[in-house]
Motif scaffolding. Structure first.
Motif, mmCIF file in Angstrom:
data_model
loop_
_atom_site.group_PDB
_atom_site.id
_atom_site.type_symbol
_atom_site.label_atom_id
_atom_site.label_comp_id
_atom_site.label_asym_id
_atom_site.label_seq_id
_atom_site.Cartn_x
_atom_site.Cartn_y
_atom_site.Cartn_z
ATOM 1 N N LYS A 7 0.827 -1.198 0.000
ATOM 2 C CA LYS A 7 0.000 0.000 0.000
ATOM 3 C C LYS A 7 0.867 1.255 0.000
ATOM 4 C CE LYS A 7 -4.106 -1.946 2.223
ATOM 5 N NZ LYS A 7 -5.110 -1.790 3.296
ATOM 6 N N SER A 8 0.418 2.257 -0.746
ATOM 7 C CA SER A 8 1.131 3.525 -0.813
ATOM 8 C C SER A 8 0.240 4.551 -1.493
ATOM 9 C CB SER A 8 2.441 3.364 -1.597
ATOM 10 O OG SER A 8 3.036 4.633 -1.833
ATOM 11 N N LYS A 9 0.391 5.820 -1.121
ATOM 12 C CA LYS A 9 -0.381 6.883 -1.770
ATOM 13 C C LYS A 9 0.171 7.223 -3.150
ATOM 14 C CE LYS A 9 -2.062 9.045 2.475
ATOM 15 N NZ LYS A 9 -2.155 10.296 3.276
ATOM 16 N N ILE A 75 -7.452 8.329 -6.922
ATOM 17 C CA ILE A 75 -7.325 9.150 -5.721
ATOM 18 C C ILE A 75 -8.059 8.537 -4.534
ATOM 19 C CG2 ILE A 75 -7.898 11.394 -4.697
ATOM 20 C CD1 ILE A 75 -7.507 12.615 -7.493
ATOM 21 N N VAL A 76 -9.240 8.003 -4.775
ATOM 22 C CA VAL A 76 -10.078 7.519 -3.680
ATOM 23 C C VAL A 76 -9.961 6.010 -3.452
ATOM 24 C CG1 VAL A 76 -12.453 7.350 -2.818
ATOM 25 C CG2 VAL A 76 -11.718 9.382 -4.092
ATOM 26 N N LEU A 77 -9.978 5.230 -4.534
ATOM 27 C CA LEU A 77 -10.093 3.785 -4.394
ATOM 28 C C LEU A 77 -8.773 3.028 -4.423
ATOM 29 C CD1 LEU A 77 -13.226 3.139 -6.667
ATOM 30 C CD2 LEU A 77 -13.133 3.733 -4.240
ATOM 31 N N LEU A 78 -7.825 3.480 -5.221
ATOM 32 C CA LEU A 78 -6.587 2.728 -5.390
ATOM 33 C C LEU A 78 -5.689 2.867 -4.165
ATOM 34 C CD1 LEU A 78 -5.036 0.975 -7.424
ATOM 35 C CD2 LEU A 78 -3.885 3.046 -8.208
ATOM 36 N N GLN A 79 -5.399 1.750 -3.535
ATOM 37 C CA GLN A 79 -4.599 1.753 -2.314
ATOM 38 C C GLN A 79 -3.186 1.224 -2.535
ATOM 39 O OE1 GLN A 79 -5.920 2.977 0.621
ATOM 40 N NE2 GLN A 79 -7.707 3.495 -0.607
ATOM 41 N N ARG A 80 -2.965 0.483 -3.594
ATOM 42 C CA ARG A 80 -1.663 -0.154 -3.800
ATOM 43 C C ARG A 80 -0.625 0.840 -4.326
ATOM 44 N NH1 ARG A 80 -0.291 -0.764 -9.000
ATOM 45 N NH2 ARG A 80 -1.900 -0.934 -10.618
ATOM 46 N N ARG A 81 0.624 0.452 -4.198
ATOM 47 C CA ARG A 81 1.728 1.268 -4.703
ATOM 48 C C ARG A 81 1.724 1.299 -6.234
ATOM 49 N NH1 ARG A 81 6.865 0.218 -6.567
ATOM 50 N NH2 ARG A 81 6.628 -2.014 -6.171
ATOM 51 N N GLY A 133 -18.467 -1.229 -9.305
ATOM 52 C CA GLY A 133 -18.003 -2.460 -8.683
ATOM 53 C C GLY A 133 -16.824 -2.210 -7.756
ATOM 54 N N GLU A 134 -15.891 -1.376 -8.205
ATOM 55 C CA GLU A 134 -14.727 -1.050 -7.372
ATOM 56 C C GLU A 134 -15.131 -0.274 -6.118
ATOM 57 O OE1 GLU A 134 -11.869 -2.184 -7.696
ATOM 58 O OE2 GLU A 134 -11.365 -2.536 -9.793
ATOM 59 N N LEU A 135 -16.110 0.625 -6.256
ATOM 60 C CA LEU A 135 -16.566 1.410 -5.114
ATOM 61 C C LEU A 135 -17.229 0.519 -4.060
ATOM 62 C CD1 LEU A 135 -17.005 4.131 -3.765
ATOM 63 C CD2 LEU A 135 -19.092 4.407 -5.108
#
Length: 229
Positions: A7-9, A75-81, A133-135
């Protein structure tokens, strides 16, 4: 697939992706409505009909919607590096949609008709499957009681990679709007990428991570296309 466990911003990478996407949108606008179309005609020898603006407007609206959806997801959903190479490969892939379909629609003089209305509905449906679906999955995974569990609800109960299927639908809608046979190559190639590379690779990662949970899920849900494949 080890990226899915990190995980990374990734703020710098996301910033570059968005700046390049804005540049591609500007280029798309120039091709569709300004002198970019004449340049394409002169140097690439692709006819620039310049008569039917309706479907060009649809293509550009599609571009804006895809850009906003991608921004929301990153910005909102993606948590991975996000690795640095992906900050350039992602815009390159979307250049096929923003710029590629803008070029392919240039020779088309046919007025917007019922088939184009169908394509717009297909675009909306595919976008909902992908982003919606992702949300839903994002909200589910934020609940403490779901930690360590495999998400199989929402749209994902119909396909293990329903987000990819959604991508196929809205990309196909682009191709229909262009009314250019060459545009059909793009969703076909995308299907091959998903069916024979992305989805199997992600399946392997999920099987290793979730074990029996994933085996049970795979027995009841198709890989890509609901009820078919």
């Amino acid at each position: 697939m080890d990226l899915y466990g990190k995980k990374s911003k990734s703020v710098p990478q996301k910033l570059i992706i968005h700046l390049l996407e804005i540049l591609l949108l500007w280029l798309s606008y120039r091709i569709l409505f300004q002198e970019g179309g004449a340049w394409v005609e002169n140097f690439l020898h692709i006819d620039n009909a310049g008569v039917q603006k309706g479907r060009r407007m649809i293509i550009f609206i599609f571009n804006i919607v895809v850009f906003l959806r991608l921004g929301f997801m990153m910005i909102v959903l993606l948590q991975r590096r996000i690795p640095w190479e992906e900050s350039f490969s992602v815009p390159l892939a979307f250049a096929v949609y923003y710029v590629g379909f803008s070029i392919l629609v240039l020779p088309t003089q046919k007025a917007v008709d019922g088939l184009d209305i169908f394509a717009i509905v297909l675009f909306i449906f595919g976008s909902v499957l992908n982003t919606g679906g992702e949300l839903l999955r994002h909200r589910w995974k934020r609940l403490p009681e779901n930690k360590g569990k495999l998400y199989t609800g929402g749209f994902f109960k119909y396909s293990r990679h329903i987000n990819y299927f959604g991508d196929l639908l809205w990309v196909t809608a682009y191709a229909v709007i262009t009314r250019n046979w060459y545009a059909g190559i793009i969703p076909v190639l995308l299907f091959c990428l998903f069916a024979f590379y992305n989805a199997p690779k992600l399946d392997h990662y999920l099987k290793v991570k979730y074990g029996a949970q994933y085996d049970s899920y795979a027995e009841n849900a198709r890989m890509l296309i609901p009820f078919l494949y």
